[in-house]
Every structure is written in structure tokens, then in C-alpha cells.
Write a protein that holds these residues in place. Structure first.
Motif, PDB file in Angstrom:
ATOM      1  N   THR A  44      -5.240   2.607   1.915  1.00 46.10           N
ATOM      2  CA  THR A  44      -3.980   2.824   2.493  1.00 46.10           C
ATOM      3  C   THR A  44      -4.211   3.703   3.758  1.00 46.10           C
ATOM      4  O   THR A  44      -3.348   3.546   4.887  1.00 46.10           O
ATOM      5  N   ASP A 162      -0.011  -4.094   2.434  1.00 52.19           N
ATOM      6  CA  ASP A 162      -0.656  -3.191   1.234  1.00 52.19           C
ATOM      7  C   ASP A 162      -0.181  -3.770  -0.042  1.00 52.19           C
ATOM      8  O   ASP A 162       0.974  -3.478  -0.502  1.00 52.19           O
ATOM      9  N   GLU A 163      -1.199  -4.302  -0.935  1.00 47.69           N
ATOM     10  CA  GLU A 163      -1.022  -4.785  -2.051  1.00 47.69           C
ATOM     11  C   GLU A 163       0.235  -5.842  -2.336  1.00 47.69           C
ATOM     12  O   GLU A 163       1.306  -5.357  -2.907  1.00 47.69           O
TER      13      GLU A 163
HETATM   14 MG   LIG Z   1      -3.449   2.571  -1.604  1.00 45.85          MG
END
Ligand SMILES: [Mg+2]
Ligand SMILES: Nc1ncnc2c1ncn2[C@@H]1O[C@H](COP(=O)(O)OP(=O)(O)O)[C@@H](O)[C@H]1O
Length: 240
Positions: A44, A162-163
Motif C-alpha cells: 500500500t 488496492d485489493e
Molecule cells: Mg495494504
């Protein structure tokens, strides 16, 4: 091949902690690039430096050959680098279509071109039939697709995800890999995606970068990464 977006020697320190160190990374135009690694690996943090939400402690970021290391988040977004956060950023009470319309206002083109783009995006994300449905009535997966659609509507060239499949069902996860691939094929975008789900990564058949303790420890196709003993060590927790 020249890279669309590239980092050289990118690093980030939080006080004493090295969250990212010496990251050389490049993504080709019209491609998907996965960033994987255990919790706390620095994924991240890396994405936040690319999007401009965190200033690097060292290194440089280039986009279309231009040094954007010091460019603000807003200017990066205008240049086509757009990030989807893990927490939803849709307007919950507004319809699916209105959410896309608002995003499209941030893109270029005449009213007619925008209307065409909105229809196209609704079709691509599979929500054309639900366009009048308020965003808060969509399923978790559908809301994620809406957010991805908003990035396309605002004409992003590089999507930072992000995911995106976190919390999705197996079916939704599968549909998401198909969606990302179709965005590359039909809209010509590039996508940097952080993901934990190995099925997701395997289905994508993208280039993969593995981070561990803030550093790149491997890079390659899914099969190359899967056969890498150091990667297996990291994932099995055999490291000190
Ligand atoms: Mg992360
Ligand atoms: N804003 C911050 N301040 C201090 N430490 C941070 C901050 N953000 C992340 N970290 C630390 O940096 C490391 C990498 O975090 P992160 O990039 O979130 O990893 P990942 O996304 O791979 O799980 C972790 O040790 C985390 O605790």
C-alpha cells in the motif's frame, strides 16, 4: 517496449521503519501488473507513492517519460493516474448511473461524447440493467465494479487498485479478473493491482512483482513466481 509508468530506486521511511526500499518497477502500456507480498510488505505504501498520497523518501517516479515525483495527487489524477481505495467512495444515495455521470464530468469531451462514455462504462462493468439502482442497494462486488467504472468514466489511463477483490465471493472475484482484462482490451488502460487472493492472480496471467519487507524479491509470470523458492519461503513464513 518503453514503460508507461516507472519507478527508480523508490523508497519510503517512516521514522526508523523502512517501508519501501530501492524499488525499480515498470508497467507497460495496456497491461496489468500485480503487486503481491505478505501483510506489511509495503504494497500500500508503494501504491500511495505512485498515486501521490505519500511523498517518497528517495527515488523517482516517471509517467509517460515525465518525472512526476513531486506532482500533487490532483495533478496526477488529471494526467490519468487514478486510485481506487479499499474503503468505498461512491455516493451511496445516488443511482449507479449518476455516480458514473459525476465521474464522467471530470473527463474530457462534449456532452454527447460523455453520454456515450457513460453507457459504454455501464455496459463494461455489467451494471447497465442496474443503472437506476441506488449505489447502496448494490452488492459489495457490484459497488467495487461501480468504483472501477468511475475511474474509467473519468478517463484514467493507469488504474491503481488496492485489493479490489477483498470480501468478494468466488464468482465476483472471477468476474473482476474478467473485467480488468476487458478494460485493458477495450479501453487500453494499464492497471497496477495489489491482491492477496492467489486464484485472482493466477486467472489474470499478468506480470507479478513480489514485495517482502519493502523490497522487490521476485518478478515474473505467475508460474515463475510460483516456482521461486524465496517466494515460497516468504509465504510459508520460513523467514527469520
Ligand atoms: Mg495494504
Ligand atoms: N503512515 C504510516 N506511518 C508509519 N508506519 C506505516 C505507515 N503506513 C505503513 N506503515 C508501516 O509500513 C509497513 C508497510 O505497510 P503497508 O505498505 O501498509 O504494507 P502492505 O500494504 O503490504 O500490508 C508496515 O510495517 C506498516 O506498519
Amino acid at each position: 517496449m518503453s514503460a508507461l509508468l516507472e519507478t527508480r530506486g523508490l523508497g519510503k521511511k517512516f521514522r526508523g521503519l523502512t517501508a519501501n526500499a530501492d524499488i525499480d518497477f515498470a508497467i507497460a502500456p495496456r497491461s496489468i501488473h500485480c503487486v503481491i507480498g505478505p501483510n506489511g510488505a509495503g504494497k500500500t505504501t508503494f501504491l500511495s507513492m505512485v498515486s501521490g498520497h505519500l511523498p517518497p523518501s528517495e527515488g523517482r517516479i516517471f509517467y509517460q517519460g515525465r518525472d512526476i515525483t513531486r506532482l500533487s495527487t490532483v495533478r496526477r489524477a488529471r494526467a490519468g493516474i487514478a486510485r481506487k481505495f479499499q474503503t468505498p467512495s461512491v455516493f451511496p444515495g445516488l443511482s449507479t448511473r449518476t455516480n458514473i455521470e459525476l465521474a464522467a464530468l471530470r473527463g474530457a469531451g462534449s456532452k454527447r461524447e460523455r453520454a456515450r462514455r457513460i453507457d459504454e462504462v455501464l455496459e463494461t462493468i455489467g451494471l447497465a440493467a442496474l443503472q437506476e439502482t441506488p449505489a447502496n442497494h448494490l452488492s459489495h462486488g457490484q459497488r467495487q465494479w461501480l468504483e472501477i467504472g468511475m475511474l474509467i468514466a473519468m478517463q484514467a489511463q493507469v488504474l491503481l487498485l488496492d485489493e479490489p477483490a477483498a470480501g468478494m465471493t468466488a464468482g465476483e472475484t472471477e468476474a473482476t479478473t474478467d473485467l480488468l482484462q476487458s478494460l485493458v482490451d477495450t479501453h487500453g488502460v494499464s492497471i497496477i493491482v495489489i491482491e492477496h487472493n492467489m486464484d485472482f492472480i493466477k486467472r489474470l496471467s499478468a506480470q507479478i512483482t513480489v514485495l517482502h519487507l519493502g523490497q522487490v524479491i521476485a518478478e515474473g509470470s505467475f508460474d515463475e513466481i510460483a516456482a521461486n523458492p524465496q517466494v515460497a519461503d516468504v509465504y510459508l513464513g520460513n523467514h527469520a
